[in-house]
Structures are given as structure tokens and as C-alpha cells.
Design an enzyme around this catalytic site. Structure first.
Site, PDB file in Angstrom:
ATOM      1  N   SER A   1     -36.639   1.637  -3.191  1.00  0.00           N
ATOM      2  CA  SER A   1     -36.231   0.408  -3.233  1.00  0.00           C
ATOM      3  C   SER A   1     -34.656   0.642  -3.857  1.00  0.00           C
ATOM      4  CB  SER A   1     -36.841  -0.628  -4.022  1.00  0.00           C
ATOM      5  OG  SER A   1     -36.758  -0.125  -5.218  1.00  0.00           O
TER       6      SER A   1
ATOM      7  N   HIS B   1     -29.887  -4.810  -0.181  1.00  0.00           N
ATOM      8  CA  HIS B   1     -31.178  -4.330  -0.735  1.00  0.00           C
ATOM      9  C   HIS B   1     -32.053  -3.686   0.334  1.00  0.00           C
ATOM     10  CE1 HIS B   1     -35.454  -5.796  -0.870  1.00  0.00           C
ATOM     11  NE2 HIS B   1     -35.382  -4.785  -1.989  1.00  0.00           N
TER      12      HIS B   1
ATOM     13  N   ASN C   1     -35.842  -1.632   0.862  1.00  0.00           N
ATOM     14  CA  ASN C   1     -37.120  -1.241   0.451  1.00  0.00           C
ATOM     15  C   ASN C   1     -38.025  -0.961   1.375  1.00  0.00           C
ATOM     16  OD1 ASN C   1     -40.307  -3.013  -0.418  1.00  0.00           O
ATOM     17  ND2 ASN C   1     -39.694  -1.245  -1.344  1.00  0.00           N
ATOM     18  N   TYR C   2     -38.528   0.626   1.335  1.00  0.00           N
ATOM     19  CA  TYR C   2     -39.883   0.820   2.313  1.00  0.00           C
ATOM     20  C   TYR C   2     -40.870   1.390   1.477  1.00  0.00           C
ATOM     21  CZ  TYR C   2     -36.523  -0.301   6.296  1.00  0.00           C
ATOM     22  OH  TYR C   2     -35.632  -1.035   6.877  1.00  0.00           O
ATOM     23  N   ARG C   3     -42.092   0.929   2.015  1.00  0.00           N
ATOM     24  CA  ARG C   3     -43.266   1.261   1.114  1.00  0.00           C
ATOM     25  C   ARG C   3     -44.665   1.490   2.052  1.00  0.00           C
ATOM     26  NH1 ARG C   3     -41.761  -4.501  -0.134  1.00  0.00           N
ATOM     27  NH2 ARG C   3     -43.311  -5.902   1.100  1.00  0.00           N
TER      28      ARG C   3
ATOM     29  N   ASN D   1     -48.275  -3.225 -14.345  1.00  0.00           N
ATOM     30  CA  ASN D   1     -47.570  -2.407 -15.554  1.00  0.00           C
ATOM     31  C   ASN D   1     -46.679  -1.454 -14.899  1.00  0.00           C
ATOM     32  OD1 ASN D   1     -48.853  -3.810 -17.504  1.00  0.00           O
ATOM     33  ND2 ASN D   1     -50.769  -2.648 -17.389  1.00  0.00           N
TER      34      ASN D   1
ATOM     35  N   ARG E   1     -42.730   0.309 -14.396  1.00  0.00           N
ATOM     36  CA  ARG E   1     -41.877   0.754 -15.396  1.00  0.00           C
ATOM     37  C   ARG E   1     -40.902  -0.558 -15.467  1.00  0.00           C
ATOM     38  NH1 ARG E   1     -36.937   3.929 -15.407  1.00  0.00           N
ATOM     39  NH2 ARG E   1     -36.525   4.973 -17.652  1.00  0.00           N
TER      40      ARG E   1
END
Lengths: 333, 333
Positions: free
Chosen positions: B98, B112, B114-116, B285, B287
Site C-alpha cells: 500500500s 493511494h 493498495n493491492y493485496r 495488531n 504495526r
């Protein structure tokens, strides 16, 4: 109508918060010396409205907002119905005042206050509190703020302060930062005079455990709770003004300003990610400008900032951003 | 293992996004001329880690962050399981990149990307996209950005761009402001090669209706979807760099800076209130510093700001902060 609820309950609470708004704005203008509150009245399409007051570019306050709102509608949003299933399918009424002050001098803490009252079908309850968010903190200020609120609570029930203080520490907590927002104060919600004092969503929290240990409190009437909330609201000026007065002429420079702007980022993170008041407002088509009036006028984010060791900035993190028994603080030396 | 899923699916996707991170950082440094990306590698207690890169105080970019992360754990958070109930009770794997860039010059838009990619028990899917947020907008920039993404989409399926463009308009929407975040781009999620393209939470939205009208798309393999996502990712530099190049030397002053800082507030509001990536990160959780790297370095809020009529600021609101068919934009005159 629920047992013991006076016929004019709504008017009495809204009159109280309107008067509190007046008293507080007057005292803050006097302290500021330059800034004046400007008022906007607004209406909400689905029912109700409010009276927002904003002071900008004051001598002491960079920005301050004091809101009053009174809204009603078909049904409370799911986030509240989860805690109050008896209210499902009923119309609701909600009124309250909320205040956030962002001082210019980084030695003066930011302050938040909110007191509110709900009715929905068979249930009614009070909620709210006040909490202090210092940048360059003083232990004696934290102690003073807590003692004034403890005194207001203790007049009504010895269990109030210890439970509501812990609840405040729990509520104003940034989980993703593992920090409290500031040095706390008091916070309460869903107070209908019945059962245990803690009514938050975390049954394993310190506040919940403490409340459970104490056991249920004897039933209290609407009148008793209203008197208690009034005393808490009236404690605000005694709790905050002396702190602002004592710190407003302390000299500060770029270092303090930069740290203040950075820490204001936490205020934004808390209000947008966690704050139930903000979420309630946005979910019920509240007036966006009034809801987000709590956001600071100027904010900084910095990737991976850590305060240098043995600085006042480090002391904030190490000592002040974790729950402490400030009411019993004794200065050493 | 699910049908048609290559044995090295995770490695192949993570290799792709790592390489994309490299290519993008290199090109952005070249454009900036002064700023350099600084890298932090980090590990996540529950499994996995990442490689964050941040450029600060560049000549063109006030701040830019390009993240890579690869995480795994016991179970996906409830917000995702609601959309993907088959994943409940299964371990998950998630990887992606991202990027958010906050330029200094208010004439350059914030961007912006983002690739996931996710795997969890019997299911896998791709998601992501790219969207552009101008402050002082140019219609030809909006058209260029959309056309580059349309071209990448059209190579793979004629229905991709029209559905994913609408989905982007729907996703990057600030309900409490009744504004889109910017001029959009493409957005997709839960793409497993089966059924209808739209898989968002709003069955009555324009994106959902359009996707339903088109009907289900013929099944596509993991390989086909992976090739598509790669082409979208690679379209980024072609889509953004020419815009930044064209605008970076335009003169600007306090007025433009103030408006940019004010509008950056909307970015913060979107990311903290609505963004699923941010919420996923905080819920698992992740970072915190890498998740919140997307927040701008300096931000302003102003109570009840409205742009004056017939100004470029007003034009942003009236023309650009609502869905438009930018790919088919034709300049008049």
C-alpha cells in the site's frame, strides 16, 4: 412512563445543560480575554437540533467548542441497542452538552467534557464525564483535576469516583498506541440507578472488576442521579480554570509547539476511531460540523516519533499516559 | 488446497508486490530529486512482518509511504469473516502493498494504491485498487488517471473497469460529508474468479446494481486474476507520474497551502472512520506506525468552512467530489 421518572425529565435535563453551556462559555471568554464564542443554531431533519458555540483564535484558546444538542428519532443506532436491548423498536430522545478546548500554550492541557441524557421506551439513563489531556504535564494539575471530580462524586456515593475514574481510564484508551488519551477524570454511561455501576462493554476490565467487587449499589432515583450529574458538570470550571490560569503565561517555543501538534494527532485518532459520542453522532445523521468541532485546528503526524530519553516529552509517556491514582497524589520533596 | 490454486501462490504474489514496491520507490525518488526512502523492516508477534519505506521532506513529496506486509494468524477478524464466512475457523495469510503520497505542491493530487491477496482455509481472493485525491483539480488529469486504469482492466475483461470504477466511487465516500474522497479510480475486493464482480457490503449501491445488471462473469482462474492485478499495479506509474510532473512547478501560496491542509483533514477522516485496510490493520495488531503512515504530516480542521462561490476551491466540491465518467471526458472548447 418508567417508575420514578418525572413528567418534565427532558426539559429539566436540557435546561441544565443549556445553563451549563452558558456558564462555561462566559467563564472561558473571561479567561481568554480576546476570543468570543460564536453561536450557530441548527435543526436536524429527523427531529431536534442544537446550539453550537465556537471560539477561534483566542489569546488562550486556539479553538474551543461548546455544543448543546437535543435530538429524537425512530430508534437508537445498533451500537447503543447492543448495550440497551430494551430500547429496541422504541423512539428515542437524547440531549446533552459536549465541550473540547484546544489551548494555544502547550503547557495548558486540552479538556473534554460531555454530559448526556437518554430516554427510549421503557428505559432512561445518564452518561458522560470529563477528562484532561496534557502535553507538558504537571502532577499537581492532574491531582487537582481528579480531586475536584472526586469531591463532586463523593457527595453522592463513595463508589462513584473509584468506579467512574477507572472507567474513564478504560474508555479514553488508544489500544493501537497502548496509551491513555491523557490523565483521565471520570466517565460513566447507562446510569439508570439500578445494579452495578459499571455498564461498559468490557467485563474483564479493571473498571468492571472493581465494580463487581463492590457489588450492586442501592437503587437511586432519577432525582438522585440528576443531582449527581449536575454536581459533576458544575465541578468543571473549578477543576479546569485554575490549571489554565496557572499555565497560560508560561513561555514556549517551536519544540513545545511541535510536540503539542504531534500529540493532537492522538486526539484525532481517539475521536475518529474509538469515541462513541462521535460514532453516535455520525450514525444518527448528526450535524457533522458540530460533531467534528472536537478536532484540533492544526495537527501533525510523524512516522515513528519517539521522545528522547530524560525529556519532558518522555515523561508524558512514561508517567502520565498510564492510569495513576491522581486523587491520592502526594508531592515528593 | 482450493482448485486451481498454484502451490507457490503466496510467494508469487508477495514477490510481485515486493518488486512493485521497488519499482515505485525508485521512480518516485527520481521524480522527487531530493527525498530518499528510508526502510524499516518489522516483525509481527502473531506471525509475519513487513518492509515499510518512508520518504520525508522531499522536494516534491512532503511525505510518502510505500508499505509491504505479509502476515498470518489464527483467524481473520470479524469484519472480514462477515463477507467471507467460509474463512471462519481457518488460519489466514495476507500479503500486499500500500502506498500513499502527500505532495507539497497543492496542485499535485494525493495518491493511494493498495493491492493485496488473501488465503484462508478453502478460500482465496485478490483486492485493492488505486484512487486519486486532488486539491486543485484538472479534468485532464482525472481523465488520464482513469484511462490508464481502464486500459489495464480492459485487457482482461470489459466488465472490470465499469464495475470497479463504480465500486471505487462507492468505497471512497465520506457519508458524513456527502463527498467522494477524490476523483476515484478502481477498487475491488473478494475477487476469487467466481460469480458477480461486485462483492461489497451495499447490495443497493450503484456498483452492486451495475454488476447485477451485467450478470455473473465467466469463471476466471487464479492465474488470470493474478495477471490482471499485476497489470493494474503496473499501471500506477503511468497513471500518476505524468500528473505529478506536469503540476510540480506550478506556483502556489498561502491560500493554496491552507486549502490543501484543510482538505487533508478529509483524508484523515476517511482513513480513520471508514477505511477497511486501516481497520483490518488495527484489528489484527498490525504495526501502527506503518498503518498510520497514510496520515498526512500536517493537517488543518476549520469549523464550518465553505469555499466562496466561483473559486477553484468551490469547483473541487461541485464538479470533482462526485462520481463522474472521467474515462470518457472530452475537453470543451
Amino acid at each position: 412512563m418508567a417508575d420514578g421518572l418525572p413528567a418534565d425529565s427532558r426539559q429539566r435535563f436540557s435546561q441544565f445543560v443549556l445553563q451549563l453551556q452558558d456558564e462555561v462559555c462566559q467563564a472561558l471568554e473571561a479567561l481568554d480575554g480576546r476570543g468570543k464564542f460564536h453561536e450557530d443554531s441548527w435543526e436536524r431533519e429527523e427531529g431536534g437540533g442544537g446550539r453550537s458555540r465556537v471560539l477561534r483564535e483566542g489569546a488562550v484558546f486556539e479553538q474551543g467548542g461548546v455544543n448543546f444538542s437535543e435530538v429524537w428519532g425512530k430508534e437508537l443506532p445498533p451500537s447503543i441497542l447492543k448495550q440497551r436491548p430494551e430500547a429496541a423498536g422504541h423512539q428515542f430522545y437524547a440531549t446533552g452538552t459536549s465541550l473540547v478546548l484546544h489551548p494555544r500554550n502547550p503547557y495548558i492541557p486540552t479538556i473534554h467534557l460531555n454530559y448526556r441524557y437518554f430516554e427510549a421506551g421503557p428505559v432512561w439513563w445518564f452518561g458522560g464525564g470529563a477528562d484532561l489531556t496534557p502535553y507538558y504535564p504537571f502532577a499537581e494539575d492532574a491531582a487537582h483535576f481528579h480531586r475536584e471530580h472526586k469531591q463532586a462524586c463523593d457527595q453522592h456515593h463513595p463508589d462513584y469516583y473509584p468506579v467512574f475514574k477507572r472507567w474513564c481510564d478504560e474508555y479514553f484508551y488508544l489500544k493501537h498506541r497502548q496509551e491513555t488519551r491523557g490523565i483521565g477524570g471520570i466517565f460513566l454511561d447507562y446510569q439508570d440507578g439500578q445494579g452495578e455501576l459499571y455498564r461498559g462493554p468490557y467485563p474483564d476490565s479493571a473498571a468492571a472488576n472493581y465494580s463487581r467487587e463492590l457489588g450492586p449499589v442501592a437503587p437511586r432515583s432519577w432525582e438522585q442521579l440528576f443531582a449527581f450529574i449536575q454536581d459533576c458538570g458544575r465541578a468543571f470550571l473549578r477543576a479546569y480554570l485554575p490549571i489554565a490560569e496557572a499555565r497560560k503565561d508560561m513561555p514556549w517555543g517551536d519544540r513545545e509547539r511541535n510536540f503539542q501538534l504531534y500529540r493532537r494527532g492522538r486526539y484525532v485518532e481517539f475521536n475518529l476511531v474509538y469515541d462513541r459520542g462521535t460514532i453516535f453522532g455520525l450514525q444518527t445523521n448528526g450535524r457533522t460540523e458540530s460533531i467534528l468541532m472536537s478536532l484540533p485546528p492544526l495537527v501533525r503526524w510523524e512516522y515513528c516519533y519517539h521522545p528522547a530519553a530524560n525529556t519532558p516529552e518522555a515523561e508524558l509517556y512514561e508517567r502520565f499516559l498510564k492510569p495513576q491514582d491522581w486523587a491520592n497524589y502526594v508531592a515528593k520533596g
